[in-house]
Design an enzyme around this catalytic site. Structure first.
Site, short mmCIF file in Angstrom:
data_model
loop_
_atom_site.label_atom_id
_atom_site.label_comp_id
_atom_site.label_asym_id
_atom_site.label_seq_id
_atom_site.Cartn_x
_atom_site.Cartn_y
_atom_site.Cartn_z
N ARG A 33 0.82 -1.21 0.00
CA ARG A 33 0.00 0.00 0.00
C ARG A 33 0.86 1.26 0.00
O ARG A 33 1.87 1.32 0.68
CB ARG A 33 -0.89 0.02 1.25
CG ARG A 33 -2.13 -0.82 1.10
CD ARG A 33 -2.88 -0.96 2.38
NE ARG A 33 -3.10 0.27 3.13
CZ ARG A 33 -3.85 0.35 4.21
NH1 ARG A 33 -4.46 -0.74 4.67
NH2 ARG A 33 -4.01 1.48 4.85
N ARG A 65 -0.71 7.96 10.62
CA ARG A 65 -1.90 7.11 10.81
C ARG A 65 -2.02 6.64 12.26
O ARG A 65 -3.11 6.58 12.82
CB ARG A 65 -1.84 5.92 9.85
CG ARG A 65 -2.10 6.35 8.41
CD ARG A 65 -1.61 5.32 7.39
NE ARG A 65 -2.24 4.05 7.55
CZ ARG A 65 -1.70 2.88 7.17
NH1 ARG A 65 -0.52 2.86 6.58
NH2 ARG A 65 -2.35 1.77 7.36
P1 AMP Z 1 -7.31 1.46 6.29
O1 AMP Z 1 -7.23 0.58 5.09
O2 AMP Z 1 -8.45 1.11 7.20
O3 AMP Z 1 -5.99 1.56 7.04
O4 AMP Z 1 -7.63 2.94 5.75
C1 AMP Z 1 -6.75 3.60 4.85
C2 AMP Z 1 -7.00 5.09 4.85
O5 AMP Z 1 -8.34 5.35 4.42
C3 AMP Z 1 -6.93 5.78 6.23
O6 AMP Z 1 -5.59 6.11 6.57
C4 AMP Z 1 -7.77 7.02 5.99
O7 AMP Z 1 -7.09 7.97 5.20
C5 AMP Z 1 -8.90 6.45 5.12
N1 AMP Z 1 -10.03 5.96 5.96
C6 AMP Z 1 -10.44 4.67 6.07
N2 AMP Z 1 -11.51 4.58 6.88
C7 AMP Z 1 -11.78 5.83 7.31
C8 AMP Z 1 -12.75 6.41 8.18
N3 AMP Z 1 -13.67 5.65 8.81
N4 AMP Z 1 -12.74 7.75 8.38
C9 AMP Z 1 -11.84 8.54 7.75
N5 AMP Z 1 -10.87 8.06 6.93
C10 AMP Z 1 -10.84 6.72 6.70
#
Ligand code: AMP
Length: 218
Positions: A162, A173
């Site tokens: 990613r 993050r």
């Molecule tokens: P993840 O795959 O869950 O680590 O999400 C990757 C990125 O997507 C995060 O770092 C945020 O930029 C965005 N993202 C995912 N879910 C959310 C959420 N519920 N609220 C805001 N941003 C999100």
């Protein structure tokens, strides 16, 4: 009665890996907001264009964008028996809207919130070895390697790293989790649906603990 499970935990805690297992055991659709954003970014949709500047920098996408996307997704036919939410909610506002949405649109509630806890130092290592395919199947070069290097065991798609799994973005993050998302522990704790899971154990031990918590709750 539809069942809604919210998987909570910092980036790298293993939510995606555990979600694959849980969704197959309970025949629940896995709704990952991160996967939805990545799909939209890949397809260069309007939503993807809005989300990209945030996801690339490890920042949370604004609530209104995220909430509208989840609302649409939960109304689809494959969520009629509920959903396994992974990566949503991430803010108190999102959690409040989710509660209202479930109550008003589906006469339902969040049944259980397994929160996977992992030592902060291990998260960065876990994330740096993570590889995934475009369908959201997750591997790790050391702890969960694919059978053929670079190819997904599940769907044969190429594995990639990613864009936001680099050490700089990971720090942002983790910060977003500690500053904002961790408040959901108190939110769901007060509702009596939170179950803390020790995520430092093996993948199968963590699965067993989560499945036991779900069985007890539903
Ligand atoms: P993840 O795959 O869950 O680590 O999400 C990757 C990125 O997507 C995060 O770092 C945020 O930029 C965005 N993202 C995912 N879910 C959310 C959420 N519920 N609220 C805001 N941003 C999100």
């Amino acid at each position: 009665m539809a069942v809604y499970i919210v998987l909570l935990g910092p980036p790298g805690a293993g939510k995606g890996t555990q979600a694959e297992k849980i969704s197959s055991v309970y025949h629940l659709t896995h709704v990952s907001t991160g996967d939805l954003f990545r799909e939209n970014i890949r397809e260069n949709t309007e939503l993807g264009k809005k989300a990209r500047e945030y996801t690339d920098n490890g920042l949370l996408v604004p609530d209104e964008v995220t909430i509208a996307m989840v609302e649409d997704r939960l109304k689809k036919e494959d969520c009629k028996n509920g959903a396994l939410l992974d990566g949503f909610p991430r803010t108190i506002k999102q959690a409040e809207v989710l509660d209202e949405m479930l109550k008003n649109s589906f006469d339902a509630k969040v049944n259980i919130v397994p929160c996977i806890e992992v030592n902060q130092e291990d998260l960065i290592q876990r994330i740096s070895g993570r590889r995934m395919c475009k369908n959201g199947h997750v591997f790790h070069i050391v702890t969960k390697p694919s059978k053929v290097e670079g190819i997904c065991d599940e769907c044969g798609e190429p594995l990639y790293q990613r864009a936001d799994d680099n050490s700089e973005t990971v720090k942002t993050r983790l910060n977003a989790y500690n500053e904002t998302t961790a408040k959901l522990v108190g939110y769901y704790g007060a509702k009596g649906v939170l179950k803390t899971i020790d995520g430092n154990k093996s993948i199968s031990e963590v699965s067993d603990a989560i499945l036991a918590a779900i069985d007890e709750a539903i």
